[in-house]
Motif scaffolding. Structure first.
Motif, mmCIF file in Angstrom:
data_model
loop_
_atom_site.group_PDB
_atom_site.id
_atom_site.type_symbol
_atom_site.label_atom_id
_atom_site.label_comp_id
_atom_site.label_asym_id
_atom_site.label_seq_id
_atom_site.Cartn_x
_atom_site.Cartn_y
_atom_site.Cartn_z
ATOM 1 N N ASP A 82 -9.136 0.320 0.397
ATOM 2 C CA ASP A 82 -9.507 0.767 -1.014
ATOM 3 C C ASP A 82 -9.470 -0.466 -1.769
ATOM 4 O O ASP A 82 -9.369 -1.682 -1.442
ATOM 5 C CB ASP A 82 -8.517 1.760 -1.260
ATOM 6 N N GLU A 83 -9.870 -0.176 -3.118
ATOM 7 C CA GLU A 83 -10.090 -1.246 -3.976
ATOM 8 C C GLU A 83 -8.696 -2.229 -4.370
ATOM 9 O O GLU A 83 -8.939 -3.497 -4.409
ATOM 10 C CB GLU A 83 -10.183 -0.752 -5.672
ATOM 11 N N VAL A 114 -3.343 7.024 2.571
ATOM 12 C CA VAL A 114 -4.101 7.979 3.362
ATOM 13 C C VAL A 114 -3.230 8.839 4.362
ATOM 14 O O VAL A 114 -2.552 8.504 5.032
ATOM 15 C CB VAL A 114 -5.150 7.292 4.388
ATOM 16 N N TRP A 123 0.735 -1.145 0.056
ATOM 17 C CA TRP A 123 -0.204 0.064 0.036
ATOM 18 C C TRP A 123 1.012 1.522 -0.100
ATOM 19 O O TRP A 123 0.332 2.447 0.149
ATOM 20 C CB TRP A 123 -1.261 -0.024 1.066
ATOM 21 N N ASN A 174 -6.876 2.282 5.562
ATOM 22 C CA ASN A 174 -6.071 2.168 4.142
ATOM 23 C C ASN A 174 -6.750 1.399 3.034
ATOM 24 O O ASN A 174 -6.723 0.897 1.859
ATOM 25 C CB ASN A 174 -4.674 1.828 4.196
#
Ligand code: NAD
Length: 365
Positions: free
Chosen positions: A289-290, A350, A199, A287
């Motif tokens: 997300d897709e 983020v 990430w 964090n």
């Protein structure tokens, strides 16, 4: 996917059960004739025995401690100079590897270890070969250009190509003796490397592949390695996953959970892996997300919520601290300030400012 990236991985890796027994052969192949070993007390007897067995091993510094001190690095470098060494071999967890890396980088230099630590003197142009023999299935230090060093109470991560090992010998048999709690700490450190490499704002496709595989293997094997340290299959899979974890963050670097680990280690004395794991499940949620949902499905989980729950369950199984109330008296203002100020925080997808960190820590009260 990134359209452009640069990928390099310069370390030659010997992996597999019994590889460490080939150390003499490997030193011959590399034409290394005078080596100093840096290790902790657990491996000191074995290192002394190697000095008897192999002509190429000429001295041992056997007193590396967790959160290795600069003084141990200075002593290892002094031994290397005294014996005109051509290599430093680190045998142990990240603490021993980071000691050996730093000593190999400065042994040919004139200055004091502290000058290099404080960046008041550039690293010498010539360095010794560094051979990394990890024994904890955690840090991935065997494939990174990072050395984490403590000087008194200060703990500093120094990122410099001079620390890159020449060779890694990853022999899962060496991790059979790691106690259960350290197995859990270090295994969760490896999981944090894979997730944070994935990430990180600087993630890239080749590292992503290794991160996903590392997460899959760790979720399938860490509990067994913790419950049954003698299980060779689980130890072997964890050693491989920790190596992949190291490769997956070596270029993208880690992010918020590692940024938070520094104040948590320095002020509340959590071991490195436990300190990273302390915020890891919270950050999975923050964090989410897709891309992270994709990773979850790729490793056989339903979603990020299940990943966060699995991490929390592993922490509880290992008896790791999960709540702020377990850390003693916490200065939340200072904790949030120090976490926010750590440079790795900028890598988090983020934005984590002091207010957001406070929200996260208050939920862990
Ligand atoms: P460690 O090296 O501090 O070792 C933890 C304990 O386990 C020590 O007491 C050690 O003697 C013992 N031990 C190690 N191997 C053993 C074995 N096979 N059997 C029995 N006991 C054993 O722990 P670690 O988690 O591997 O390393 C943590 C250090 O590495 C921290 O300083 C951390 O900041 C650093 N680190 C470095 C990098 C990097 O890329 N350089 C990455 C992550 C962490």
């Amino acid at each position: 996917m990134a359209n452009e990236f640069v990928y390099a991985q310069p370390v030659k890796i010997w992996f597999g059960e019994g590889q460490f027994a080939r150390l003499g052969e490997i030193l011959d192949e590399l034409q290394l004739k005078r080596c100093v070993i840096a290790c902790g007390r657990h491996f000191a007897p074995e290192a002394e025995a190697l000095m008897e067995k192999l002509d190429a091993v000429c001295a041992v510094f056997g007193e590396v401690e967790a959160n290795p001190q600069l003084s141990g690095i200075a002593e290892t470098a002094r031994l290397a100079r005294e014996h005109e060494a051509d290599a430093v071999i680190g045998i142990g967890g990240g603490s021993s590897l980071d000691t050996a890396k730093f000593a190999a980088a400065i042994a040919r230099g004139e200055g004091e270890a502290e000058e290099y630590y404080r960046s008041t003197r550039p690293f010498p142009a010539e360095r010794l070969s560094m051979i990394a023999v990890p024994t904890t299935a955690g840090t991935g230090s065997e494939v990174t250009q990072v050395s984490v060093v403590s000087h008194g109470k200060e703990k500093k991560t120094i990122n410099n190509p001079v620390f890159m090992p020449r060779v890694a010998i990853v022999d899962p048999l060496l991790s059979a003796s790691v106690p259960p709690r350290t197995t859990m700490n270090t295994g969760l450190d490896a999981l944090a490397h894979a997730l944070e490499g994935y990430w990180s704002r600087n993630h890239q496709p080749i590292s992503d592949l290794m991160a996903i595989e590392a997460v899959r293997i760790i979720l399938a094997n860490l509990e067994t390695a913790y419950r049954d340290g003698g299980n060779r299959e689980a130890r072997s899979r964890m050693a491989y996953a920790a190596l992949l974890g190291g490769l997956s963050f070596a270029l993208p670097k880690t992010a918020a959970s590692h940024a938070c680990s520094y104040p948590l280690s320095e002020d509340y004395h959590l071991p490195h892996g436990e300190a990273c794991a302390f915020t890891l499940d919270s950050l999975v949620r923050i964090n989410a997300d897709e891309r992270l949902e994709y990773l979850c499905r790729a490793v056989g989980l339903k979603d990020t919520e299940e990943l966060a729950a699995r991490i929390r369950a592993l922490k509880e199984l290992g008896g790791l601290r999960c709540r702020l109330s377990e850390l003693g008296e916490v200065d939340l203002d200072k904790l949030c300030r120090d976490c926010a100020a750590h440079p790795l925080m900028n890598n988090n997808p983020v934005k984590m400012d002091e207010a957001k960190l406070r929200e996260m820590f208050e939920a862990l009260a």
